[in-house]
Design a protein around this motif. Structure first.
Motif, mmCIF file in Angstrom:
data_model
loop_
_atom_site.group_PDB
_atom_site.id
_atom_site.type_symbol
_atom_site.label_atom_id
_atom_site.label_comp_id
_atom_site.label_asym_id
_atom_site.label_seq_id
_atom_site.Cartn_x
_atom_site.Cartn_y
_atom_site.Cartn_z
ATOM 1 N N THR A 1 0.167 3.774 -12.349
ATOM 2 C CA THR A 1 -1.019 3.070 -12.843
ATOM 3 C C THR A 1 -0.973 1.585 -12.524
ATOM 4 O OG1 THR A 1 0.064 2.768 -14.994
ATOM 5 C CG2 THR A 1 -1.346 4.702 -14.727
ATOM 6 N N ASP A 2 0.128 1.134 -11.904
ATOM 7 C CA ASP A 2 0.278 -0.290 -11.586
ATOM 8 C C ASP A 2 0.080 -0.574 -10.096
ATOM 9 O OD1 ASP A 2 2.501 0.959 -10.630
ATOM 10 O OD2 ASP A 2 3.969 -0.354 -11.601
ATOM 11 N N SER B 1 1.619 0.937 -7.582
ATOM 12 C CA SER B 1 2.840 1.092 -6.803
ATOM 13 C C SER B 1 2.679 2.134 -5.695
ATOM 14 C CB SER B 1 4.003 1.506 -7.706
ATOM 15 O OG SER B 1 4.250 0.524 -8.690
#
Length: 261
Positions: free
Chosen positions: A31-32, A34
């Motif tokens: 969710t970041d 990545s």
């Protein structure tokens, strides 16, 4: 877990005298934002073909990996227990890796995987792993067999593979289409060069043969002496050219055979 593997195992259905296909469904659940790099290993690398066996998945992205069980000469017995396993590994990589060209990206990923392996040996494990067991199905499931009639089990069993983690090896991927096209172009260029060389050898041999015929028919050189020495030199040159011509023709035949078969 950043990388999600949909399967808990892989089922391969009979008959096995032909290639059997399965899929591993991968998802990057980060969710970041990545980016995840993955690679897939197996305890039986000669038995399976995986494409792709490594790659990148952007955040929120998915990837279907094709697993091909190579054709066997005979089906294993119905009670055979497959011990083959797959290992899916993943690491988080910098976002700029996805923007690199093919060669630079491959080199960078090799470096990142090497660092992750070294860190794991030092007690810092940044590699996410999931193991998948293989099962052979399609035997006597749901088949009613009359009492007293045994199920056939005459096929030669396949060789069991080691199941220890150390036995995992990266499976062979299917040949790259781009690489195949490049090899074909190189082969065609080599054939062109050899063909030109052959034509040159043939022209030179014809010239020397004509010269030999003129010397033989004349019987003597310009000074009235027999040209035996000159004739011997011409024959030696012709024989010397015949060998490169034969080699060039053999190379052309070999390259054509490699392309066609």
């Amino acid at each position: 877990m950043t990388l999600s593997v949909a399967e808990d195992g892989l089922e391969f259905r009979r008959p096995f005298n032909q290639v059997v296909k399965q899929y591993i469904h991968l998802s990057n659940t980060a969710t970041d934002g990545s980016v995840v790099a993955f690679k897939i290993k197996t305890t039986a690398p000669k038995q399976y073909c995986v494409r792709p066996n490594a790659g990148l998945i952007a955040a929120g992205g998915t990837r279907d990996v094709e697993v091909l069980l190579q054709a066997m000469k005979e089906d294993p017995p119905l009670d055979f227990k497959c011990k083959d396993k797959f290992l899916v590994q993943s690491i988080t990589v910098p976002a700029d890796v996805a923007t690199l060209d093919s060669d630079a990206q491959t080199a960078r990923l090799q470096e990142l995987w090497a660092r992750a392996d070294e860190a794991k040996k030092g007690g810092v494990d940044n590699i996410i792993e999931k193991k998948l067991k293989c099962t052979f199905v399609g035997g006597n499931e749901g088949v009613s067999v009359p009492t007293g009639i045994p199920l056939p089990s005459t096929a030669t069993p396949v060789k069991a593979s080691p199941s220890t983690p150390e036995a995992y090896n990266t499976p062979a991927a299917a040949p790259s289409t781009a690489a195949s096209d490049r090899e074909l172009r190189d082969a065609k260029e080599a054939i062109k060069r050899l063909t030109v060389a052959c034509e040159g050898y043939k022209s030179e041999i014809e010239r020397l043969n004509q010269l030999r015929q003129r010397r033989t028919g004349g019987g003597a050189d310009d000074k009235g002496g027999v040209g035996a020495a000159g004739l011997g030199q011409v024959q030696a040159q012709a024989q010397g050219l015949a060998m490169p011509l034969a080699i060039a023709l053999a190379l052309i035949a070999f390259i054509l055979g490699a392309i066609l078969f």
